[in-house]
Design an enzyme around this catalytic site. Structure first.
Site, PDB file in Angstrom:
ATOM      1  N   GLU A   1       3.802   7.094   6.064  1.00 44.24           N
ATOM      2  CA  GLU A   1       3.270   5.730   6.178  1.00 44.24           C
ATOM      3  C   GLU A   1       3.759   4.847   5.038  1.00 44.24           C
ATOM      4  O   GLU A   1       2.968   4.424   4.199  1.00 44.24           O
ATOM      5  CB  GLU A   1       1.743   5.774   6.133  1.00 44.24           C
ATOM      6  CG  GLU A   1       1.098   6.700   7.113  1.00 44.24           C
ATOM      7  CD  GLU A   1      -0.409   6.793   6.908  1.00 44.24           C
ATOM      8  OE1 GLU A   1      -0.881   6.803   5.754  1.00 44.24           O
ATOM      9  OE2 GLU A   1      -1.109   6.845   7.905  1.00 44.24           O
ATOM     10  N   PRO A   2       5.038   4.568   4.981  1.00 46.99           N
ATOM     11  CA  PRO A   2       5.535   3.756   3.876  1.00 46.99           C
ATOM     12  C   PRO A   2       5.148   2.292   4.016  1.00 46.99           C
ATOM     13  O   PRO A   2       5.135   1.745   5.120  1.00 46.99           O
ATOM     14  CB  PRO A   2       7.059   3.910   3.984  1.00 46.99           C
ATOM     15  CG  PRO A   2       7.300   4.171   5.437  1.00 46.99           C
ATOM     16  CD  PRO A   2       6.105   4.954   5.918  1.00 46.99           C
ATOM     17  N   GLY A   3       4.817   1.676   2.917  1.00 52.11           N
ATOM     18  CA  GLY A   3       4.587   0.237   2.889  1.00 52.11           C
ATOM     19  C   GLY A   3       5.601  -0.396   1.950  1.00 52.11           C
ATOM     20  O   GLY A   3       6.551  -1.054   2.347  1.00 52.11           O
TER      21      GLY A   3
ATOM     22  N   TYR B   1       2.691  -6.337  -1.543  1.00 50.66           N
ATOM     23  CA  TYR B   1       1.487  -6.581  -2.343  1.00 50.66           C
ATOM     24  C   TYR B   1       1.571  -7.848  -3.195  1.00 50.66           C
ATOM     25  O   TYR B   1       0.921  -7.924  -4.239  1.00 50.66           O
ATOM     26  CB  TYR B   1       1.153  -5.352  -3.208  1.00 50.66           C
ATOM     27  CG  TYR B   1       1.078  -4.068  -2.397  1.00 50.66           C
ATOM     28  CD1 TYR B   1       0.024  -3.874  -1.503  1.00 50.66           C
ATOM     29  CD2 TYR B   1       2.050  -3.075  -2.485  1.00 50.66           C
ATOM     30  CE1 TYR B   1      -0.048  -2.720  -0.731  1.00 50.66           C
ATOM     31  CE2 TYR B   1       1.984  -1.921  -1.715  1.00 50.66           C
ATOM     32  CZ  TYR B   1       0.928  -1.751  -0.845  1.00 50.66           C
ATOM     33  OH  TYR B   1       0.865  -0.613  -0.081  1.00 50.66           O
TER      34      TYR B   1
ATOM     35  N   TYR C   1      -1.769  -4.774 -12.703  1.00 50.76           N
ATOM     36  CA  TYR C   1      -1.255  -3.414 -12.940  1.00 50.76           C
ATOM     37  C   TYR C   1      -0.299  -3.352 -14.121  1.00 50.76           C
ATOM     38  O   TYR C   1       0.346  -2.328 -14.319  1.00 50.76           O
ATOM     39  CB  TYR C   1      -0.483  -2.917 -11.709  1.00 50.76           C
ATOM     40  CG  TYR C   1      -1.212  -2.951 -10.407  1.00 50.76           C
ATOM     41  CD1 TYR C   1      -2.426  -2.275 -10.252  1.00 50.76           C
ATOM     42  CD2 TYR C   1      -0.690  -3.633  -9.313  1.00 50.76           C
ATOM     43  CE1 TYR C   1      -3.080  -2.295  -9.028  1.00 50.76           C
ATOM     44  CE2 TYR C   1      -1.343  -3.653  -8.088  1.00 50.76           C
ATOM     45  CZ  TYR C   1      -2.535  -2.979  -7.962  1.00 50.76           C
ATOM     46  OH  TYR C   1      -3.172  -2.996  -6.760  1.00 50.76           O
TER      47      TYR C   1
ATOM     48  N   ARG D   1       0.344  -8.806  -9.499  1.00 47.05           N
ATOM     49  CA  ARG D   1       0.600  -7.419  -9.893  1.00 47.05           C
ATOM     50  C   ARG D   1       0.853  -7.257 -11.404  1.00 47.05           C
ATOM     51  O   ARG D   1       0.516  -6.228 -11.981  1.00 47.05           O
ATOM     52  CB  ARG D   1       1.746  -6.821  -9.077  1.00 47.05           C
ATOM     53  CG  ARG D   1       1.378  -6.659  -7.597  1.00 47.05           C
ATOM     54  CD  ARG D   1       2.396  -5.823  -6.825  1.00 47.05           C
ATOM     55  NE  ARG D   1       2.445  -4.451  -7.285  1.00 47.05           N
ATOM     56  CZ  ARG D   1       3.345  -3.953  -8.129  1.00 47.05           C
ATOM     57  NH1 ARG D   1       4.306  -4.721  -8.589  1.00 47.05           N
ATOM     58  NH2 ARG D   1       3.293  -2.697  -8.499  1.00 47.05           N
TER      59      ARG D   1
ATOM     60  N   CYS E   1      -4.735 -21.563 -15.301  1.00 45.98           N
ATOM     61  CA  CYS E   1      -5.497 -21.692 -16.540  1.00 45.98           C
ATOM     62  C   CYS E   1      -5.999 -20.333 -16.979  1.00 45.98           C
ATOM     63  O   CYS E   1      -7.192 -20.014 -16.849  1.00 45.98           O
ATOM     64  CB  CYS E   1      -6.663 -22.637 -16.326  1.00 45.98           C
ATOM     65  SG  CYS E   1      -6.086 -24.294 -16.069  1.00 45.98           S
TER      66      CYS E   1
HETATM   67  C1  LIG Z   1      -1.549   2.102   0.738  1.00 43.66           C
HETATM   68  C2  LIG Z   1      -1.378   3.139   1.754  1.00 43.66           C
HETATM   69  C3  LIG Z   1      -0.109   3.388   2.273  1.00 43.66           C
HETATM   70  C4  LIG Z   1       1.134   2.687   1.806  1.00 43.66           C
HETATM   71  O1  LIG Z   1       1.395   2.904   0.469  1.00 43.66           O
HETATM   72  P1  LIG Z   1       2.784   2.405  -0.185  1.00 43.66           P
HETATM   73  O2  LIG Z   1       2.627   2.764  -1.602  1.00 43.66           O
HETATM   74  O3  LIG Z   1       2.892   0.939   0.037  1.00 43.66           O
HETATM   75  O4  LIG Z   1       3.871   3.154   0.518  1.00 43.66           O
HETATM   76  C5  LIG Z   1      -0.003   4.348   3.256  1.00 43.66           C
HETATM   77  N1  LIG Z   1      -1.092   5.015   3.713  1.00 43.66           N
HETATM   78  C6  LIG Z   1      -2.328   4.799   3.235  1.00 43.66           C
HETATM   79  C7  LIG Z   1      -3.465   5.555   3.765  1.00 43.66           C
HETATM   80  C8  LIG Z   1      -2.517   3.847   2.242  1.00 43.66           C
HETATM   81  O5  LIG Z   1      -3.743   3.634   1.760  1.00 43.66           O
END
Ligand SMILES: *Cc1c(COP(=O)(O)O)cnc(C)c1O
Length: 462
Positions: free
Chosen positions: A319-321, A420, A363, A359, A390
């Site tokens: 599940e890459p984001g 993000y 972070y 970010r 500000c």
């Molecule tokens: C945030 C998240 C992702 C994606 O994470 P990345 O760091 O953006 O790849 C995939 N699966 C779950 C369950 C998440 O909470």
């Protein structure tokens, strides 16, 4: 926000770490590969994105502006699909950046879409993502969100609590829907960039603890619910991860659970979802391995462990984001004011800031940036790129070398802002959120409109 104060940077008399400030790059105009979108280059010194001159983009769409290279996103989707086995699955984590165009692109490339709220679910449905390719996550899904997912025919629901299993069991009593359910397991493995921690306990809000037996109990309850179809197990161990060592330990623990499930229920899991979290390069110091290499290794880990456990290999889902959308996007800002603090650094103020990229403040993230509207051969100056809010913590790039002839009106580009950033954008100080423009083969179109002052006033009904 205590992290904003750290690290404060050099003060007179401080003992500084040997590597501070970072050495200036050899060539300020170079676009370090792996940080900028794949289609980025300079033409006559000007940054080109998706074949578009950034000066034209700024003139037509205004700044700050998120410029997203569509072909970059699509090529990263293809890398994942190529690296994994033909039966495996890649789901884009919509929370990294969620809009209809993005979800259409990833869906048309053959990815599924992960959503974690009712809002993200509505965007995915509005984008025309086939409901069976949508997975719903979240540690506190409401009954309304679950009902909507069921009526829409969402493919997978990743359950995260006993309450949720009970709610789903109740909701499916009356309906024809029989959703695929994955049980989210916390393995005690937590990974981040260069290290991972593997503990015997789980100290986090997500998922069912493997160590305490809660995960096995959750599986029992799902299997015992006639309205639910138990599909498999899910684990997500962290973010911005640069190697597979943490995944290996997590996978081992999840496969161990799969074996116990088989022994107790005679059911082999069909799906094993190892979550997202692969890291990207934000600066030259970040050296993540190629995603294709990581994904291949992950596939091999699952193969090996299932074989060793005598388990039929389940379908692997990742599940890459960040790795799909992060590197595709550059934020363009216009330089407004420049202030030199003698002997320390130069503050370069741009027309956005923590409202379009939280970010750095949140972070302590690092970014690379460059003068985008022209090349310069002036010597490098250590700068801090700050926003217009500000708040002293309103920093976009903590340490940046920029040419000494930088002037108000120049365009500055900050790389790798696809994940993000727009998604976490706020209206702090009533700054309208910037537009997102998609560029591809020398064309540009708005995919998320810039907010207007009317937009800001629309909700203010007092
Ligand atoms: C945030 C998240 C992702 C994606 O994470 P990345 O760091 O953006 O790849 C995939 N699966 C779950 C369950 C998440 O909470």
């Amino acid at each position: 926000m205590s992290r904003i104060a750290h690290p404060a940077g050099p003060r007179h008399g401080d003992v500084l770490p040997a590597d501070y400030p970072p050495a200036p790059p050899a060539d300020l105009n170079a676009l370090h590969p792996g940080i900028w979108p794949r289609g980025a280059w300079r033409s006559g010194g000007v940054l080109m994105l998706g074949g578009m001159d950034v000066r034209d983009l700024a003139a037509e769409f205004g700044t700050p502006l998120y410029v997203c290279d569509e072909q970059d996103v699509r090529s990263r989707c293809r890398d994942y699909l190529e690296a994994l086995g033909p039966g495996d699955r890649v789901c884009y984590a919509a929370k990294a950046f969620c809009c209809r165009a993005m979800l259409r692109w990833v869906s048309s490339e053959g990815l599924g879409v992960d959503v974690c709220t009712g809002g993200e679910l509505e965007v995915a449905l509005a984008a025309g993502v086939p409901p069976e390719n949508i997975a719903l996550h979240g540690n506190n899904k409401t009954v309304d969100e679950l009902s909507r997912a069921l009526s829409a025919g969402v493919g997978d629901i990743v359950v995260d609590s006993f309450e949720e299993i009970a709610r789903l069991a109740y909701l499916t009593e009356e309906s024809a829907a029989r959703p695929n359910v994955l049980v989210r397991v916390t393995t005690g493995v937590e990974a981040h960039t260069h290290e991972f921690m593997a503990t015997a306990h789980d100290d986090q809000k997500f998922g069912f603890s493997l160590a305490s037996g809660a995960a096995e109990e959750a599986v029992r309850r799902v299997i015992a619910s006639p309205g639910l179809s138990f599909a498999g197990l899910h684990s997500h161990i962290g973010s911005q991860i640069f190697d597979t060592a943490g995944f290996e330990v997590a996978a081992q623990r999840v496969v161990g659970l799969a074996v116990r499930i088989r022994d107790e229920h005679g059911i082999e899991i069909a799906d094993l979802d190892l979550g997202g979290g692969f890291g990207i390069a934000y600066t030259e110091e970040d050296k993540p391995p190629e995603v294709m290499e990581l994904a291949r290794r992950l596939g091999a880990i699952v193969d090996g462990q299932c074989q060793a456990a005598g388990l039929a290999r389940p379908r692997l889902t990742v599940e890459p984001g960040r790795t799909i959308v992060g590197p595709s996007t550059v934020t363009l800002y216009t330089v407004g004011t420049i202030k030199d603090v003698d002997g320390l650094r130069t503050y370069v103020s741009v027309d956005g800031g923590m409202s379009d990229n939280i970010r750095t403040a949140l972070y302590d993230a690092s970014y690379a940036c460059a003068l985008a509207s022209r090349a310069s051969s002036a010597p490098p100056v250590l700068c801090r790129v700050v926003g217009k809010h500000c708040e002293s913590g309103d920093i976009v790039v903590r340490h940046a070398y920029l040419p000494s002839d930088l002037a108000p009106g120049d365009l500055l580009a900050v790389a790798a802002t696809g994940a993000y950033c727009r998604e976490m954008a706020s209206n702090y100080n009533h700054v309208p959120r910037p537009a997102v423009v998609a560029v591809s083969a020398g064309t540009a179109r708005t995919i998320v409109r810039r907010e207007s002052i009317d937009d800001l006033l629309r909700l203010d009904v007092g």
